[in-house]
Scaffold this motif. Structure first.
Motif, short mmCIF file in Angstrom:
data_model
loop_
_atom_site.label_atom_id
_atom_site.label_comp_id
_atom_site.label_asym_id
_atom_site.label_seq_id
_atom_site.Cartn_x
_atom_site.Cartn_y
_atom_site.Cartn_z
N UNK A 191 1.03 -0.98 0.18
CA UNK A 191 -0.01 -0.19 0.22
C UNK A 191 0.91 1.14 0.06
N UNK A 192 0.83 1.98 -0.91
CA UNK A 192 1.60 3.09 -1.48
C UNK A 192 1.49 4.53 -0.49
N UNK A 193 0.30 4.70 -0.21
CA UNK A 193 -0.92 5.49 0.28
C UNK A 193 -2.07 5.36 1.26
N UNK A 194 -1.83 5.47 2.01
CA UNK A 194 -3.05 4.73 3.80
C UNK A 194 -4.54 4.99 2.88
N UNK A 195 -5.26 4.11 3.65
CA UNK A 195 -6.88 4.58 3.12
C UNK A 195 -7.38 2.79 2.93
N UNK A 196 -8.39 3.19 2.66
CA UNK A 196 -9.66 1.74 2.14
C UNK A 196 -9.12 0.74 1.19
N UNK A 197 -9.57 -0.06 1.36
CA UNK A 197 -9.33 -1.35 0.26
C UNK A 197 -10.26 -2.30 0.34
N UNK A 198 -11.33 -2.37 -0.88
CA UNK A 198 -11.97 -3.51 -0.99
C UNK A 198 -11.48 -3.87 -1.65
N UNK A 199 -12.13 -5.13 -0.88
CA UNK A 199 -10.88 -6.75 -2.45
C UNK A 199 -12.05 -7.89 -2.20
N UNK A 200 -12.34 -8.30 -2.73
CA UNK A 200 -12.36 -9.99 -3.02
C UNK A 200 -11.22 -11.27 -2.84
N UNK A 201 -11.26 -11.71 -1.79
CA UNK A 201 -10.40 -13.10 -1.13
C UNK A 201 -10.20 -13.65 -2.72
N UNK A 202 -9.19 -14.93 -2.49
CA UNK A 202 -9.10 -15.71 -3.25
C UNK A 202 -10.54 -16.25 -2.59
N UNK A 203 -10.85 -16.57 -2.00
CA UNK A 203 -12.03 -17.53 -1.51
C UNK A 203 -13.57 -17.04 -2.31
N UNK A 204 -13.18 -15.87 -2.40
CA UNK A 204 -14.76 -15.57 -2.95
C UNK A 204 -15.18 -14.14 -1.95
N UNK A 205 -14.81 -14.40 -0.72
CA UNK A 205 -15.26 -13.56 0.72
C UNK A 205 -15.14 -11.82 0.04
N UNK A 206 -16.18 -11.16 0.21
CA UNK A 206 -16.20 -9.14 -0.09
C UNK A 206 -15.01 -8.90 0.86
N UNK A 207 -14.51 -8.19 1.65
CA UNK A 207 -14.44 -7.60 2.98
C UNK A 207 -13.65 -6.23 2.61
N UNK A 208 -14.00 -5.32 3.18
CA UNK A 208 -13.11 -3.71 3.53
C UNK A 208 -12.33 -3.18 4.43
N UNK A 209 -11.00 -4.04 3.83
CA UNK A 209 -9.85 -3.19 5.61
C UNK A 209 -9.63 -1.97 5.56
N UNK A 210 -10.13 -0.93 5.79
CA UNK A 210 -10.26 0.58 7.05
C UNK A 210 -9.19 0.89 7.24
N UNK A 211 -8.76 2.24 7.24
CA UNK A 211 -7.21 3.34 8.28
C UNK A 211 -5.85 2.11 7.73
#
Length: 87
Positions: A39-59
Motif C-alpha cells: 500500500x503506497x498511500x494509506x486508506x481503505x481497500x475493498x477487495x475480493x479474497x481468493x475464497x470469494x469473500x468480499x471485505x473492506x480493510x479500513x485505515x
C-alpha cells in the motif's frame, strides 16, 4: 547474474518474484492472484479474497504490506492508492 535459488520451488512463504501495479476496478479481476499487496498511500481497500469473500480493510497505513490472496480490488470503497500486487 547468479541466482542461488533458481532451482528451489516457490511457496507462499517465499519472497515475491513478480509485481504489478493495481488499478482498482469493480468488474475486472487482477491479472494474477496476489500473495501480498503493498500500500503506497494509506486508506481503505475493498477487495475480493481468493475464497470469494468480499471485505473492506479500513485505515490501512501507508507502506503496509498485506499478506493476503486477493483476485480483485474494487474501485467502490477503495481510497488507498499506489497499490502493488506481489506474486
Amino acid at each position: 547474474m547468479t541466482d542461488r535459488y533458481a532451482h528451489t520451488a516457490d511457496s507462499l512463504s517465499s519472497p515475491a518474484t513478480h509485481a504489478f501495479a493495481i488499478t482498482p476496478a469493480d468488474a475486472l479481476d487482477l491479472p494474477e492472484t496476489t500473495r501480498a499487496i503493498f500500500v503506497g498511500s494509506g486508506g481503505a481497500i475493498a477487495l475480493r479474497m481468493q475464497s470469494g469473500a468480499l471485505v473492506t480493510l479500513a485505515g490501512v497505513p501507508q507502506g503496509t504490506l498485506l499478506p493476503l490472496r486477493a483476485d480483485r480490488i474494487l474501485a467502490s470503497g477503495t481510497t488507498a492508492s499506489g497499490l502493488v500486487g506481489l506474486v
